[in-house]
Scaffold this motif. Structure first.
Motif, short mmCIF file in Angstrom:
data_model
loop_
_atom_site.label_atom_id
_atom_site.label_comp_id
_atom_site.label_asym_id
_atom_site.label_seq_id
_atom_site.Cartn_x
_atom_site.Cartn_y
_atom_site.Cartn_z
N GLU A 33 -4.40 -3.95 -2.16
CA GLU A 33 -3.31 -3.19 -1.55
C GLU A 33 -3.30 -3.47 -0.05
O GLU A 33 -4.34 -3.43 0.61
N LYS A 66 0.83 -1.20 0.00
CA LYS A 66 0.00 0.00 0.00
C LYS A 66 0.88 1.26 0.00
O LYS A 66 1.86 1.35 0.73
N ALA A 99 -0.02 -3.95 -11.35
CA ALA A 99 -1.42 -3.76 -10.95
C ALA A 99 -2.32 -3.58 -12.17
O ALA A 99 -3.39 -4.21 -12.27
#
Length: 253
Positions: A60, A37, A48
């Motif tokens: 995340e 994150k 991603a």
């Protein structure tokens, strides 16, 4: 068993930016990708976007959780959880039934999140002669090593489809001629009095909430298991076993 020993047994994790990128490029069946994150690294951003474009769930999470998950200790901010075998399509499950010259018998898992429950359901489905199992991409356990172990190897012998939407999958099964039976404590049909001999899709609801509203509304029938004790419900995998073997009993007449 110690946590380090559990980690060493896992064979469903791919760690590190290059390894995960190559797995995506090769079309590896990936259930979920965990990213650090707040990390703005371009390589992680590319992973991603590539994963989401392929329909893979991306989560995340903080680096502490990644550290706890990691087997190698060098995850570089990304860990992919992979399927222990390739998923199939709903059409392929129906083709299996056709090849066996049997009415289709399909198990539909509506958000079974506990991997041990999913593994047990897959094991029973294989033993009871089901042609395949359908699971959703989100809010569900996938075909991980833990599920494979809980299934006692049954994942190697039964087809499993992973779909974006269970309601849409039910519609596809209905269009193929299956009748859809949902399991519910307040089901309008008692199990022992329900005809389960035709082409069947059997929905198993989640551990806590049961079937979602839209899935329940998509079923042709809802079925309840008679309970004579003081506990109000069965574990999801136990309920699935009772239902599947009643289907098998009726089909074996």
């Amino acid at each position: 068993m110690k946590n380090e020993e559990i980690k060493e047994e896992r064979q469903d994790l791919i760690e590190g930016r290059n390894a995960v990128t190559e797995a995506l490029r090769a079309g590896r069946a990936i259930d979920k990708i965990y990213l650090a994150k707040g990390d703005t690294d371009k390589a992680l951003g590319h992973i991603a976007s590539t994963a989401r474009a392929a329909g893979t769930v991306v989560v995340e999470t903080d680096r502490h959780k990644l550290d706890l998950m990691s087997v190698t200790g060098a995850h570089q901010g990304v860990i992919a959880v992979c399927a222990v075998r390739e998923y199939v399509s709903i059409d392929e499950i129906l083709q299996i039934a056709q090849e066996r010259e049997e009415p289709p018998f399909v198990i539909i898992c509506d958000e079974i999140s506990d991997p041990h429950n999913l593994g047990a359901i897959i094991r029973t489905a294989e033993c009871a002669g089901a042609h395949g199992v359908i699971i959703p991409k989100r809010r569900s356990a996938g075909m991980t090593a833990v599920v494979g172990k809980a299934s006692a190897g049954a994942v190697e012998h039964i087809a499993v489809a992973r779909v974006p939407n269970i309601t849409a999958a039910i519609k596809e099964l209905k269009d193929a001629g299956l009748w859809i039976y949902g399991t519910a404590a307040d089901g309008t049909n008692e199990l022992w009095r329900t005809d389960l001999t035709g082409p069947i899709g059997l929905v198993i609801g989640s551990e806590g909430e049961g079937m979602s509203r839209l899935v329940a509304e998509s079923c042709d029938f809802t079925v309840s298991i008679p309970l004579r004790g003081k506990v109000s419900s069965l574990n999801a995998s136990a309920a699935a076993a009772v239902l599947m073997y009643e289907v098998l009993r009726q089909k074996s007449k």
